[in-house]
Write an enzyme that holds these catalytic residues in place. Sequence first.
Site, PDB file in Angstrom:
ATOM      1  N   ARG A   1      45.385  45.055  35.868  1.00  0.00           N
ATOM      2  CA  ARG A   1      44.467  43.921  35.810  1.00  0.00           C
ATOM      3  C   ARG A   1      43.040  44.301  36.189  1.00  0.00           C
ATOM      4  NH1 ARG A   1      47.286  38.466  35.762  1.00  0.00           N
ATOM      5  NH2 ARG A   1      45.154  37.739  35.557  1.00  0.00           N
TER       6      ARG A   1
ATOM      7  N   LYS B   1      50.034  46.059  48.966  1.00  0.00           N
ATOM      8  CA  LYS B   1      50.813  45.541  47.851  1.00  0.00           C
ATOM      9  C   LYS B   1      50.559  46.489  46.689  1.00  0.00           C
ATOM     10  CE  LYS B   1      51.141  41.692  44.571  1.00  0.00           C
ATOM     11  NZ  LYS B   1      50.554  40.379  44.148  1.00  0.00           N
TER      12      LYS B   1
ATOM     13  N   TYR C   1      45.586  45.876  47.960  1.00  0.00           N
ATOM     14  CA  TYR C   1      46.307  45.416  46.768  1.00  0.00           C
ATOM     15  C   TYR C   1      45.851  46.241  45.585  1.00  0.00           C
ATOM     16  CZ  TYR C   1      47.734  42.030  43.090  1.00  0.00           C
ATOM     17  OH  TYR C   1      48.259  41.413  41.981  1.00  0.00           O
TER      18      TYR C   1
ATOM     19  N   TYR D   1      36.732  45.219  37.331  1.00  0.00           N
ATOM     20  CA  TYR D   1      35.698  45.251  36.294  1.00  0.00           C
ATOM     21  C   TYR D   1      34.657  46.350  36.495  1.00  0.00           C
ATOM     22  CZ  TYR D   1      32.149  43.863  32.940  1.00  0.00           C
ATOM     23  OH  TYR D   1      31.241  43.869  31.909  1.00  0.00           O
TER      24      TYR D   1
ATOM     25  N   ILE E   1      55.630  40.884  47.130  1.00  0.00           N
ATOM     26  CA  ILE E   1      54.819  39.695  46.881  1.00  0.00           C
ATOM     27  C   ILE E   1      55.111  39.308  45.447  1.00  0.00           C
ATOM     28  CG2 ILE E   1      52.490  38.756  46.726  1.00  0.00           C
ATOM     29  CD1 ILE E   1      51.698  40.602  49.022  1.00  0.00           C
TER      30      ILE E   1
ATOM     31  N   THR F   1      46.117  36.507  42.767  1.00  0.00           N
ATOM     32  CA  THR F   1      45.987  36.455  41.312  1.00  0.00           C
ATOM     33  C   THR F   1      46.729  35.260  40.739  1.00  0.00           C
ATOM     34  OG1 THR F   1      45.868  38.871  41.237  1.00  0.00           O
ATOM     35  CG2 THR F   1      46.349  37.739  39.175  1.00  0.00           C
ATOM     36  N   THR F   2      47.969  35.059  41.191  1.00  0.00           N
ATOM     37  CA  THR F   2      48.788  33.962  40.688  1.00  0.00           C
ATOM     38  C   THR F   2      48.213  32.610  41.087  1.00  0.00           C
ATOM     39  OG1 THR F   2      50.682  35.444  40.939  1.00  0.00           O
ATOM     40  CG2 THR F   2      51.172  33.140  40.523  1.00  0.00           C
TER      41      THR F   2
END
Length: 294
Positions: free
Chosen positions: A138, A161, A133, A107, A203, A44-45
């Site tokens: 999000r 994660k 994850y 989504y 993480i 994501t980052t």
Amino acid sequence: MFKGSMVALVTPMKADNSLDWDALHKLVEWHIEQGTHGIVAVGTTGESATLNMAEHAEVIRKVVDQVNGRIPVVAGTGANSTSEALELTAAAKDACADACLLVTPYYNKPPQEGLYQHFKVIAESVAIPQLLYNVPGRTAVDMQADTVGRLAELPNIIGIKEATGSMERLQAIQAVTPDEFILLSGDDGTALEFMRLGGHGEISVTANVAPALTAKLCELALAGDVEEAQIIDERLMPLHNTLFLEANPIPVKWALHRMGLIGDAIRLPLTPLAAEYRPALEAAIESAGISLSK
């Protein structure tokens, strides 16, 4: 192998929207020098949502090649399309990544059985260690502990994660997974407590800005020296908080820009950090003992 401070690495970009390979190279070397225990590329980052498939695979390949086995490299290969996640995971295997990190499909809000089948297909199709994850804030989908327990029975799925920040969720996952199942926090603000309760590391977004301190915090926590780790955590708490004043990775990319490590580019629909948030983030960086670029 996958423990301690694993940085959720940003993807540097140039003003023309192209990827900044020189800056990426310097960041990877800096993290190794600073003691970061592992690198997560294109999560994501790393703006995985705005990189095309070729860019995504190339970032993974370049990071793996540069690290050259010095620390583990985990490739972010999740997607809300199972076929796309399969393609990215296969590309990460071809690049010789040590493992893949697969976010829950975002989504489209799959049910728990859909999550199970999604990850099962990927695990059975690509022979590479895989970390789940879960980040419902999000993705709009929350993978429950029972689903994690089912997936933990598959040989390629080695850990998770978990980014809810809930210690109750951590304990629920611990109750349905084997001892060797890797538990990594995805929430900097609660990562110390996560490790105190048996987690194996984090993480981290904060590790982009304060790699040495984050690595030391994890080392102390995993050694059982929670009091010393708490001192570092309190020092980093302003960063933990201000790095989420706007959607990640907006603040962290701006922080690295102010530190003189990368340019200020970020891809639409994200935009550079709003001016109103910059003084607070600058103060948090400096409170952690980190110098800003003149």
